[in-house]
Design a protein around this motif. Structure first.
Motif, PDB file in Angstrom:
ATOM      1  N   HIS A 118      -2.007  -5.468   3.993  1.00 56.46           N
ATOM      2  CA  HIS A 118      -1.721  -5.150   2.583  1.00 56.46           C
ATOM      3  C   HIS A 118      -2.930  -4.511   1.906  1.00 56.46           C
ATOM      4  N   PRO A 119      -3.299  -3.326   2.355  1.00 53.26           N
ATOM      5  CA  PRO A 119      -4.456  -2.635   1.745  1.00 53.26           C
ATOM      6  C   PRO A 119      -4.188  -2.206   0.312  1.00 53.26           C
ATOM      7  N   GLU A 120      -2.899  -2.220  -0.078  1.00 51.34           N
ATOM      8  CA  GLU A 120      -2.549  -1.819  -1.446  1.00 51.34           C
ATOM      9  C   GLU A 120      -3.007  -2.835  -2.481  1.00 51.34           C
ATOM     10  N   HIS A 121      -3.327  -4.059  -2.039  1.00 50.47           N
ATOM     11  CA  HIS A 121      -3.712  -5.115  -2.983  1.00 50.47           C
ATOM     12  C   HIS A 121      -5.226  -5.297  -2.989  1.00 50.47           C
TER      13      HIS A 121
ATOM     14  N   TYR B  12       3.531  -8.903  -3.065  1.00 54.16           N
ATOM     15  CA  TYR B  12       4.460  -8.129  -2.253  1.00 54.16           C
ATOM     16  C   TYR B  12       5.725  -8.961  -2.026  1.00 54.16           C
ATOM     17  N   SER B  13       6.798  -8.322  -1.620  1.00 59.33           N
ATOM     18  CA  SER B  13       8.130  -8.932  -1.698  1.00 59.33           C
ATOM     19  C   SER B  13       8.253 -10.220  -0.896  1.00 59.33           C
TER      20      SER B  13
ATOM     21  N   LEU C 234       3.936  -5.506 -11.496  1.00 58.11           N
ATOM     22  CA  LEU C 234       3.805  -5.506 -10.035  1.00 58.11           C
ATOM     23  C   LEU C 234       3.090  -4.266  -9.523  1.00 58.11           C
ATOM     24  N   LYS C 235       3.015  -3.228 -10.349  1.00 58.11           N
ATOM     25  CA  LYS C 235       2.388  -1.977  -9.930  1.00 58.11           C
ATOM     26  C   LYS C 235       0.925  -1.885 -10.346  1.00 58.11           C
ATOM     27  N   THR C 236       0.412  -2.931 -11.037  1.00 59.33           N
ATOM     28  CA  THR C 236      -0.985  -2.946 -11.460  1.00 59.33           C
ATOM     29  C   THR C 236      -1.843  -3.612 -10.391  1.00 59.33           C
ATOM     30  N   ASN C 237      -3.159  -3.640 -10.627  1.00 53.88           N
ATOM     31  CA  ASN C 237      -4.041  -4.359  -9.692  1.00 53.88           C
ATOM     32  C   ASN C 237      -4.138  -5.845 -10.036  1.00 53.88           C
TER      33      ASN C 237
END
Length: 885
Positions: A166-169, A417-418, A473-476
């Motif tokens: 999960h590099p997006e987080h 994440y979901s 959910l789209k923020t950091n």
């Protein structure tokens, strides 16, 4: 309705407790020859390795380091069991119920994967009816049995894998390594600043085999109280799994001699509902009324009248509100129970052991009993531990303790994440449902200190501008979705009538800044010990509307240290073994600084232990009595409560705990006990900081250019009375001024009649000034031998009987001399009577496991005798110390 098959198949359960083996590895090879016998379930891998002599006790010496490898390995537990004889009968289900698996667990039955779990906080139910071997064997013929294997992978390693997945987080984790961020496991297992790194694994809750056609899945109550709080109107629900059938309810008061009320349920969509409208006795917090509890039984009945299943639930009726109203200060924050304002003095709670499976219901009750006996009224279950055992809440219900319950998030920026959200939602619903009918639970809180992470790292948080949960959910900072949408929604749906608070600490959600505001919400005050390391004498000015964390460290009693540090040569302050055991960052500087700042330092273990304990108790006294004073009166509640960090320890150590791992109280426990009595008197003098003073505006920094005469001269003091009684009363406050040197009164005593306010604070003396005998004029050299510092003692009498006392010493204690105090200790088998000819600071009996004292760590004044009741040993065996001894 079900047919005759149901009548012959009642619900049965068999705990798969004994006969387990375990091995290192994933069980892919034949493990029979390699396996070791495990403890009875519940259990954990470290305990099983310890049982088999494969590791040293992690709680002793430096052994924690030698077992770190355990948490990086895979472990497999195995058991065989026969197929229940009911298999194959019409409508029968056979379910494997796993109460809790720690944490990444793959469950195999006869070689087939039947469950994969990634959340320690979840219970699981697996229908294994078609996966069992054929017909069960007779008791004599059991050659072929079902094989159950549970493979536990390393939570730490899986956590590191999830970070990469999960590099997006933006993972931010305080206290520990990053791997705990995405893992739903008790967060303190990664280590904390009071506990070791012990990455457990194993079946930490029961594994049970259930056989039934239909069963009662859950029972709960929703109700409203009448305006006069004498009647409860509501519904009892019983959720049914399997074929619908009749449910009969009974409700009776748990105390003996009360008749039960019969109620018939009506089944709708798998839920049986019965309505009630009854006169009830309320459940009250301790000290405000009785802890009335009601037992609700639900019985599942077949068509022919046979009992298929039954269960009971204990509930209490009470009304709870978290009062957050605008006032002249800002926004209030306090609890109102049954329309009575409650000052919530108590403690924060961490797990009682690093190995949770060995905490018995009896031990939970002993912990809660200590809190209640210490005049505490609230326990905060901290978000880095677990949703506690049922026995914890049952004890709180019985003893009248209020429970502030955090959800299990602490000191991190958690992902959303979901699959993580799905797991968190199931975790929250399961545990809210399990706990919801305990009257002791009066608050659900989203997390511990996660919004401080938001503030420190400038994560995205636009309170006013962004009200769309999906956009969060789209923020950091996607966990805002958890704390401000998902969890409050679950609490609203599942725990009707219990307030929700987004985080601790947290303001009122109106301002756009997240900085701790003493005028709004709850605060964690760590500028004593952490942060600026301010003198603890400044705590009265460092509070807020509710202080949900603050603390001061101290050593436990000598016996506790001796149990965990084997070598005599390591038993000194600052030894490698001692420093390793204290996990608080900078403790080497912080603890000794606070001790040396206030007392003449001693470096032998007994002396240093005593001084650290007296210092911690002093800090607690300053905090609790001063913040309780700020409880004020109705409509003017400046401070609604105070919860020390922390009540307990998870292993034997030196920490902020006021009671050690072995349930042995430190003197600070008794300081809180005295400050939280139903009626108290307080006295304090205006604090003069002897360690620093602001320099001129050009330099704008602190210096030590202090005129020492000002430390003790020109004394200004206050006296007040605090009461939790619902009735006003009349009393008299006496104030003495007693020489530390001679024990004589240096000024005539004062006597003030007082009208004591109900459930509030009564100011008696405010800002009164008194000089110091022997003080010099401005141009005379300071001669300490001619100065006679004194203790101020206040005592409150009601109907001629002294009900409370308090003292105020000239700080710092280290500047005082304590020649012969004239202490006398008269001992019997069950008590100690202590007296002194001159004022004594910090008289402490050394305590040990199994011994109970009704008071300890007190000060003595001449002309008075202090009686301490002793249980668990003869008082003749007591040892003691006091400042200057």
């Amino acid at each position: 309705m079900g047919g005759s098959s149901m009548a012959s198949i009642p619900f049965t359960s068999q705990a798969l407790t004994s006969g387990w083996t375990f091995t290192q590895g994933d069980g892919s090879v034949d493990i029979t020859a390699q396996s070791l016998n495990a403890n009875d379930l519940p259990t954990e891998i470290h305990l099983d390795l310890l049982k088999n002599g494969k590791i040293a006790d992690p709680f002793n010496d430096l052994n924690e380091l030698s077992v770190r490898w355990v948490g990086d390995e895979t472990w497999t537990y195995r058991k065989t069991f026969p197929t229940p004889s009911e298999k194959g009968k019409p409508g029968v289900r056979i379910v494997l119920a796993c109460g809790g698996l720690d944490t990444f667990a793959s469950v195999y039955l006869n070689g087939t994967l039947i469950l994969e779990s990634e959340n320690m906080f979840l219970a699981h139910r697996i229908d294994i009816t078609t996966k069992l071997l054929g017909e069960s064997k007779t008791p004599i013929d059991r050659d072929e049995e079902n094989v159950l294997q549970i493979v536990f992978q390393s939570a730490r390693k899986r956590g590191l894998e999830l970070l990469k997945d999960h590099p997006e987080h933006r993972f931010i984790v305080h206290q520990t390594e990053l791997s705990r961020g995405p893992v739903r496991k008790a967060q303190y297992h990664w280590g904390w600043d009071w506990g070791p790194i012990l990455m457990t694994a194993g079946p930490w809750k029961k594994v049970v085999l259930e056989t039934y056609v239909t069963r009662i899945e859950d029972v709960w109550v929703e109700y409203e109280l009448s305006n006069d709080l004498k009647k409860a109107k509501g519904k009892i629900f019983a959720k049914i799994e399997g074929e619908e059938s009749k449910v009969r309810f009974k409700m009776r008061k748990s105390s003996e001699g009360h008749a039960a009320v019969d109620l018939d349920g009506k089944v709708e969509n798998g839920v049986s509902v019965a309505t009630f409208d009854l006169d009830v006795d309320l459940w009250w917090p301790r000290g405000y009324g009785s802890q009335s509890l009601y037992v609700i039984s639900a019985t599942l009945i077949s068509d022919d009248g046979a009992v298929l299943d039954s269960t009971t639930k204990t509930v209490g009726f009470r009304k709870v509100a978290l009062v957050q109203e605008k006032d002249t200060i800002g926004t209030s924050f306090y609890f109102r129970i049954n329309d009575i304002d409650i000052f919530a003095g108590g403690s924060c709670w961490i797990p009682a052991d690093s190995f949770l499976s060995r905490v018995t219901p009896e031990r939970y009750f002993d912990w809660m009993k200590l809190a209640a006996d210490g005049n505490q009224i609230m326990i905060r279950v901290w978000g880095g531990g677990i949703y506690e055992h049922d026995a914890f809440y049952e004890a709180a219900d019985e003893l009248g303790l209020l429970v502030w319950q955090d959800f299990m998030f602490a000191c991190a920026n958690y992902p959303a994440y979901s699959s993580y959200l799905k797991s968190v939602e199931e975790e929250a619903r399961q545990n809210v449902r399990r706990i919801r009918n305990h009257p002791s639970v009066v608050l659900w809180c989203g997390n511990n200190e996660d919004y401080q992470i938001v503030e420190r790292y400038s994560l995205e948080y636009r309170y006013e501008e962004d009200k769309n949960p999906e956009s969060w959910l789209k923020t950091n900072f996607p966990a805002r979705y958890i704390y401000e949408y998902l969890l409050p929604k679950i609490v609203l749906e599942e725990a009707v009538g219990v307030p929700y608070h987004p985080s601790s600490p947290f303001g009122d959600g109106i301002s756009t800044t997240l900085k701790v505001d003493p005028k709004v919400g709850d605060v964690h005050q760590w500028n004593v010990w952490h942060g600026e390391m301010k003198p603890y004498q400044q705590l009265p000015e460092m509070g807020g509307r509710f202080v949900s964390e603050f603390g001061m460290e101290a050593y436990p009693h000598l016996e506790t240290l001796g149990k965990s540090i084997a070598r005599e040569e390591d038993r000194y302050p600052g030894s490698m073994a001692m420093d390793f055991r204290n996990k608080a960052i900078g403790h080497e500087r912080r603890l000794v600084s606070y001790v040396a700042e206030n007392f003449k330092i001693k470096y032998d273990l007994a002396g240093y232990t005593h001084l650290s304990q007296v210092m911690q108790a002093d800090a607690m006294s300053w905090a609790y009595k001063s913040w309780r004073r700020q409880w004020g009166t109705s409509g003017n509640r400046e401070c609604g409560g105070v919860l020390v960090w922390q009540l307990n320890d998870c292993w034997p150590t030196m920490s902020w705990a006021i009671i050690d791992y072995y349930l042995v109280p430190k003197p600070s426990y008794y300081a809180i006990k005295r400050a939280m009595k139903p009626i108290v008197v307080g006295v304090t003098r205006k604090f003069k900081n002897w360690t620093m003073r602001p320099a001129d505006e050009l330099w704008n920094r602190d210096t030590s250019h202090i005129d020492m005469k000002e430390v003790w001269e020109d004394i200004e003091f206050d006296v007040w009375v605090g009461s939790s009684s619902m009735s006003k009363s009349e009393g008299n406050v006496a104030v003495r001024f007693v020489s530390v040197r001679s024990g004589e009164d240096v000024y005539p005593s004062l006597s003030v009649p007082v009208h004591i306010e109900a459930n509030g604070t009564t100011e008696v003396i405010k800002g009164q000034k008194v000089g110091l005998p022997g003080a010099r004029d401005e141009n005379t050299p300071l001669d300490m031998s001619k100065i006679d510092p004194f203790v101020i003692q206040s005592s409150l009498s009601i109907d001629g009987e002294v009900v409370a006392r308090d003292v105020s010493w000239p700080d710092p204690i280290k500047y005082l001399n304590f020649p012969d105090r004239g202490v006398e200790v008269n001992l019997s088998s069950t008590s100690a009577i202590v007296s002194a000819k001159r004022p004594v600071k910090g008289f402490v009996f050394q305590e040990r496991q199994g011994v109970s004292l009704d008071d300890n760590g007190f000060d003595l004044m001449p002309g008075e005798k202090k009686t301490v009741v002793v249980a668990g040993q003869s008082a003749h065996d007591l040892k003691w110390d006091f400042v200057g001894m």
